[in-house]
Design a protein around this motif. Structure first.
Motif, PDB file in Angstrom:
ATOM      1  N   ASP A  56      42.287  35.750  36.016  1.00 25.15           N
ATOM      2  CA  ASP A  56      41.697  36.812  37.254  1.00 25.15           C
ATOM      3  C   ASP A  56      42.127  37.333  35.981  1.00 25.15           C
ATOM      4  OD1 ASP A  56      41.408  37.648  39.252  1.00 25.15           O
ATOM      5  OD2 ASP A  56      43.287  37.117  40.588  1.00 25.15           O
ATOM      6  N   GLU A  57      41.295  38.660  36.687  1.00 20.31           N
ATOM      7  CA  GLU A  57      40.348  39.788  35.964  1.00 20.31           C
ATOM      8  C   GLU A  57      40.293  39.588  34.868  1.00 20.31           C
ATOM      9  OE1 GLU A  57      40.429  42.114  37.853  1.00 20.31           O
ATOM     10  OE2 GLU A  57      41.483  42.034  39.920  1.00 20.31           O
ATOM     11  N   SER A  91      41.629  36.203  44.839  1.00 19.02           N
ATOM     12  CA  SER A  91      43.196  35.701  44.321  1.00 19.02           C
ATOM     13  C   SER A  91      43.825  34.690  45.409  1.00 19.02           C
ATOM     14  CB  SER A  91      43.675  36.454  43.395  1.00 19.02           C
ATOM     15  OG  SER A  91      43.274  36.866  42.861  1.00 19.02           O
TER      16      SER A  91
HETATM   17 MG   LIG Z   1      42.693  39.385  42.949  1.00 14.88          MG
END
Ligand SMILES: [Mg+2]
Ligand SMILES: Nc1ncnc2c1ncn2[C@@H]1O[C@H](COP(=O)(O)OP(=O)(O)OP(=O)(O)O)[C@@H](O)[C@H]1O
Length: 416
Positions: free
Chosen positions: A163-164, A53
């Motif tokens: 993200d994820e 991230s």
């Molecule tokens: Mg992350």
């Protein structure tokens, strides 16, 4: 004018790190920029807390991207279905700098008015609800379609990061199929999919039967190199008139196998405990590690108490004790760690590696490790053998790296 230095230059509570305190990742930054500029989507994979991230946000912060693209970062961790996804996409979209666009604002204002009336809060004296700011709207103002369409037709090209991303596999809806059609229709937008579940992302993007098959280039983010990390830490300490030896940094690097978060956390504490001018030596670092271990005491106790049985706990202690655990069902191992029999160990391993606990990971056939190195050290500390763990972290690190690179034997075809 002299630079104002942050109180502590080791950032661990955020993924937005000023460039001066962001360690290395030069090659990765330019590789990601180049993929995007050349019109490719990306899947960025790495284990937990390596720096995915932060790297994406660092990339967004570079002039080449910042000046020329509209960027949207959406973390879907914790979302459970398509409606959560839509709400999170809206929240991020409305908070993005480009949402100051007047058309988007107008639309949001009329939406707020509509929900205020729906809620029956309109009285003769006007709206009684507190004024909702643009950034506070969590409801889904726009459809997914409208958001993608806006980004794709804006005056600048777009980059959307999920993200994820593996999270969508748990939704009851077939989200991958829905998203794929938006992604394929986008002409002016590139997508980056991030995640820590390599296995799941690989199956989403490399499996012929999956909607995302071959739709993005694969990018595996490795740990920061020892040389780069050493140079970074020494330089940052130096800025404040503090000294730290390469050997001391090396000790931390090997002990935590290059895990960015854990190393930064240790350095943060060590930094705060070192006077200026002054030197952080191995004892300073050991004290920092100990204080980190102690801070996690309640969490790790909870985790152990959640395990159902003695066989699970002893299997956990076995993996922690061995570090890189092999031959768990051998009689010597079962005797040493008081394990009942091979099938109960096998059961315990399945539970420890399950999504529910996610405590251990199978790194190769019959080889297990704990996911969280700090947990391993906490068990060693509680078991009275922490000193032993700290003795030769380099050998352990090298063994782990060799394992990660190993491949099951490839059998050549028979010659006729
Ligand atoms: Mg992350
Ligand atoms: N290059 C870097 N320089 C300095 N600090 C970094 C760097 N990369 C990551 N960090 C720090 O390490 C920690 C973990 O980074 P980050 O959250 O980006 O990892 P992640 O791979 O996205 O983790 P997760 O799998 O938990 O989402 C953060 O606290 C961040 O501040």
């Amino acid at each position: 004018m002299s630079e104002i230095l942050p109180v502590n230059p080791f950032f661990t509570d955020t993924t937005v790190i000023p460039d001066e305190y962001f360690c290395d990742r030069k090659q990765e930054t330019s590789a990601i920029i180049s993929e995007i500029v050349n019109g490719r989507n990306l899947v960025l994979k790495a284990p937990r807390r390596i720096g995915k991230s932060s790297l994406i946000k660092h990339v967004f912060n570079q002039a080449e991207i910042n000046d020329n693209y509209h960027t949207l970062y959406v973390d879907i961790y914790g979302t459970k279905n398509a409606s959560d996804f839509k709400a999170e996409l809206n929240r991020c979209f409305l908070n993005a700098p480009f949402a100051r666009d007047s058309k988007i604002r107008k639309r949001v204002e009329s939406y707020i008015k509509s929900i205020q009336i729906d809620l029956g809060s309109y009285s003769e004296s006007g709206f009684s609800l507190p004024k909702i700011g643009l950034g506070n709207i969590h409801a889904a103002v726009f459809s997914i379609d409208e958001i993608f369409d806006w980004i794709d037709k804006a005056e600048k090209p777009g980059i959307v990061v999920f993200d994820e991303f593996q999270q969508i596999q748990d939704y009851p809806e077939k989200m991958a199929g829905i998203l794929r059609s938006y992604i394929q229709q986008s002409r002016n937008t590139k997508f980056i999919f991030c995640g820590s579940s390599r296995h799941m992302l690989n199956s989403m993007f490399s499996n012929y039967n999956q909607p995302f098959y071959n739709s993005a280039s694969s990018f595996d983010l490795d740990i920061i190199s020892l040389d780069a990390y050493t140079e970074f830490v020494r330089e940052v300490f130096g800025k404040y008139g503090k000294i730290i030896d390469s050997e001391t940094i090396e000790f931390v690097y090997y002990l935590f196998s290059g895990n960015t978060y854990l190393m930064q956390e240790v350095m943060k504490t060590a930094f705060s405990q070192t006077p200026s001018p002054g030197k952080a030596d191995e004892n300073t670092l050991r004290r920092s590690i100990l204080s980190m271990i102690e801070k996690k005491d309640a969490d790790y106790r909870d985790l152990i108490n959640r395990l159902n049985s003695k066989k699970e706990r002893n299997t956990l202690y076995c993996i922690a004790g061995e570090g890189i655990a092999t031959g768990l069902t051998s009689s010597a191992m079962m005797k040493r760690y008081d394990l009942d029999n091979a099938s109960s160990v096998q059961n315990a391993l399945e539970n420890l590696c399950s999504e529910k606990f996610n405590i251990a990971v199978k790194v190769a056939k019959g080889v297990y490790m704990l996911q969280d190195r700090l947990f391993e050290l906490w068990i060693a500390y509680r078991g009275g053998y922490l000193q032993y763990k700290m003795e030769s972290p380099k050998a352990r690190f090298e063994k782990e790296r060799a394992l990660a690179k190993s491949l099951p034997e490839i059998i050549p075809p028979r010659k006729s």
